[in-house]
Design a protein around this motif. Structure first.
Motif, PDB file in Angstrom:
ATOM      1  N   ALA A   1       0.924  -1.332   0.241  1.00  0.00           N
ATOM      2  CA  ALA A   1       0.098  -0.101   0.084  1.00  0.00           C
ATOM      3  C   ALA A   1       0.927   1.463   0.072  1.00  0.00           C
ATOM      4  CB  ALA A   1      -0.977   0.273   1.094  1.00  0.00           C
ATOM      5  N   GLY A   2       2.072   1.146   0.947  1.00  0.00           N
ATOM      6  CA  GLY A   2       2.760   2.302   0.983  1.00  0.00           C
ATOM      7  C   GLY A   2       3.561   2.696  -0.602  1.00  0.00           C
ATOM      8  N   LYS A   3       3.883   1.474  -1.002  1.00  0.00           N
ATOM      9  CA  LYS A   3       4.689   1.538  -2.188  1.00  0.00           C
ATOM     10  C   LYS A   3       3.799   2.164  -3.425  1.00  0.00           C
ATOM     11  CE  LYS A   3       8.213  -1.434  -0.359  1.00  0.00           C
ATOM     12  NZ  LYS A   3       9.325  -0.738  -0.517  1.00  0.00           N
ATOM     13  N   LEU A   4       2.853   1.571  -3.348  1.00  0.00           N
ATOM     14  CA  LEU A   4       1.436   1.839  -4.446  1.00  0.00           C
ATOM     15  C   LEU A   4       1.509   3.587  -4.263  1.00  0.00           C
ATOM     16  CD1 LEU A   4      -0.366   1.558  -6.742  1.00  0.00           C
ATOM     17  CD2 LEU A   4      -1.928   0.668  -5.011  1.00  0.00           C
ATOM     18  N   LEU A   5       1.000   3.779  -3.170  1.00  0.00           N
ATOM     19  CA  LEU A   5       0.981   5.257  -3.073  1.00  0.00           C
ATOM     20  C   LEU A   5       2.145   6.156  -3.520  1.00  0.00           C
ATOM     21  CD1 LEU A   5      -0.789   5.382   0.466  1.00  0.00           C
ATOM     22  CD2 LEU A   5      -2.030   5.955  -1.644  1.00  0.00           C
TER      23      LEU A   5
END
Length: 143
Positions: free
Chosen positions: A129-133
């Motif tokens: 999730a963090g990397k996608l954001l």
């Protein structure tokens, strides 16, 4: 020389090679090796904006798998008695991995989560999730 050719066009080996390079760059950037996967993503999107979904997917997947490799390697390290430096990670658990995209501390968070034996699925989901954001922000900036 080709005065009207865009510099990036000279470097473009084709649509599939760009996505493959993005995946490899993203994976390696999530390990302790230095990398610039955001620049590779920006280049791919400048050359082929129609590949937005594929580029975001591969960059996120590669970077998450790279982070999970750090998590897995840290699980192999023996435990020592003093874990005071890891108290924050232990207290907050897998959700701290939403910050795994951050330079320097991101790798440390992935390693801490593995060393603390946090469950792999929540770690992978928060990490992803963090990397996608982060990659979505790069894409939004480029496009």
């Amino acid at each position: 020389m080709l005065p009207f050719m865009d510099f990036l066009t000279l470097l473009d080996p084709g649509p599939d090679a760009g996505l493959a390079a993005l995946f490899v760059s993203s994976f390696l950037s999530a390990t302790l090796l230095p990398g610039g996967s955001e620049l590779v993503l920006a280049g791919v999107l400048k050359l082929r904006p129609e590949q937005l979904f594929a580029a975001l997917t591969l960059a996120t997947l590669g970077n998450t798998l790279g982070g999970m490799s750090t998590w897995a390697l840290a699980r192999l390290l023996p435990h020592k008695a003093d874990t005071t430096r890891l108290a924050w990670v232990r207290h907050h658990g897998a959700p701290v991995l939403i910050l795994s995209w951050a330079p320097v501390v991101g790798d440390a968070l992935c390693a801490a989560a593995g060393w603390l034996r946090l469950a792999w699925l929540p770690c992978m989901l928060w990490m992803g999730a963090g990397k996608l954001l982060r990659y979505a922000l790069v894409a939004w900036t480029v496009l």
